[in-house]
Design a protein around this motif. Structure first.
Motif, PDB file in Angstrom:
ATOM      1  N   UNK A   1       0.989  -1.289   0.002  1.00  0.00           N
ATOM      2  CA  UNK A   1      -0.142  -0.054   0.058  1.00  0.00           C
ATOM      3  C   UNK A   1       0.978   1.333  -0.140  1.00  0.00           C
ATOM      4  N   UNK A   2       0.311   2.315  -0.218  1.00  0.00           N
ATOM      5  CA  UNK A   2       0.864   3.681  -0.328  1.00  0.00           C
ATOM      6  C   UNK A   2       0.782   4.358   0.843  1.00  0.00           C
ATOM      7  N   UNK A   3       0.564   3.858   1.898  1.00  0.00           N
ATOM      8  CA  UNK A   3       0.680   4.448   3.341  1.00  0.00           C
ATOM      9  C   UNK A   3       2.016   5.105   3.724  1.00  0.00           C
ATOM     10  N   UNK A   4       1.690   6.423   3.929  1.00  0.00           N
ATOM     11  CA  UNK A   4       3.133   6.950   4.329  1.00  0.00           C
ATOM     12  C   UNK A   4       4.032   6.468   5.452  1.00  0.00           C
ATOM     13  N   UNK A   5       5.220   6.533   5.265  1.00  0.00           N
ATOM     14  CA  UNK A   5       6.310   5.957   6.315  1.00  0.00           C
ATOM     15  C   UNK A   5       5.953   6.609   7.573  1.00  0.00           C
ATOM     16  N   UNK A   6       5.916   5.955   8.460  1.00  0.00           N
ATOM     17  CA  UNK A   6       5.282   6.521   9.885  1.00  0.00           C
ATOM     18  C   UNK A   6       6.666   6.639  10.491  1.00  0.00           C
ATOM     19  N   UNK A   7       7.809   6.371  10.275  1.00  0.00           N
ATOM     20  CA  UNK A   7       9.119   6.648  10.701  1.00  0.00           C
ATOM     21  C   UNK A   7       9.687   5.405  11.773  1.00  0.00           C
TER      22      UNK A   7
END
Length: 231
Positions: free
Chosen positions: A195-201
């Motif tokens: 998925x294209x979920x942003x990187x949480x870090x």
């Protein structure tokens, strides 16, 4: 000896540790109670061995774990498929592990030393690294994260099939719905990974419990000379 362990898995899973008698295991397995004590020390020793064997039974075989894949998505698909079927083909093993979660027969320290999924975790980590390095999988996901997703659905089919039938009229154990759960598990994991979920870090969603650190010696400890004992 493996036969008596397999019998123990089924009986401990069905009746629980306290209600299962060694005499009953001996009678069903064909091994005398005396020989069970010889090989496993006592009932708890046999129970511990049964848990180890249960973990082995739900872990994909070596030919799956040693397989390399040029395409990480396909490798992950095949690995999840193998894990799902191991769970479904070894319901007694899964039930025994569920029993241990409820009954807590073993101490936490004993359970952590069983470590039955080490090879599966390593293979999952290899697939994740391959996929993340190639850009196929997003970062911030660990082997523990993926295995939790897979085991959640796989165990649910075994542990909650009666509730699902009562609440939603869905029979999870029939062939059609078992196949549907298999496809759902694979699609869920691949969708989660790609998925294209942003990187949480974060490096992962889950974090293993840190082992307690041993206290560092003080300067006084380092230079203390113990007096010899006088007998």
């Amino acid at each position: 000896m493996s036969h008596v362990v397999d019998v123990a898995i089924a009986m401990f899973a069905a009746e629980g540790f306290a209600a299962t008698k060694l005499e009953a295991i001996a009678k069903k397995s064909g091994m005398t109670k005396r020989m069970i004590h010889y090989h496993f020390t006592d009932k708890k020793g046999l129970y511990r061995k049964a848990l180890v064997r249960a973990m082995e039974r739900i872990t994909p075989p070596a030919e799956v774990l040693n397989r390399s894949h040029a395409v990480p998505v396909e490798g992950m698909r095949r690995f999840i498929d193998a894990i799902f079927y191991r769970f479904q083909d070894n319901t007694d093993a899964v039930s025994l592990m569920l029993r241990e979660n409820l009954d807590n027969v073993l101490d936490t320290s004993e359970v952590t030393t069983l470590n039955g999924h080490a090879d599966a975790v390593l293979h999952m980590e290899r697939l994740l690294l391959l996929g993340q390095d190639s850009g196929a999988f997003r970062p911030g996901i660990s082997a523990a994260d993926v295995l939790l997703l897979v085991s959640s659905v796989s165990v649910f089919r075994i542990s909650n099939h009666s509730a699902s039938l009562a609440l939603g009229q869905i029979k999870l154990t029939n062939q059609r719905n078992t196949e549907g759960l298999r496809r759902m598990t694979i699609d869920m994991v691949l969708g989660f990974l790609t998925s294209n979920i942003p990187d949480s870090g974060y490096a992962s969603y889950l974090e293993p419990t840190a082992k307690p650190e041993q206290p560092s010696p003080t300067p006084a400890d380092l230079y203390t000379i113990e007096e010899p004992e006088i007998y």
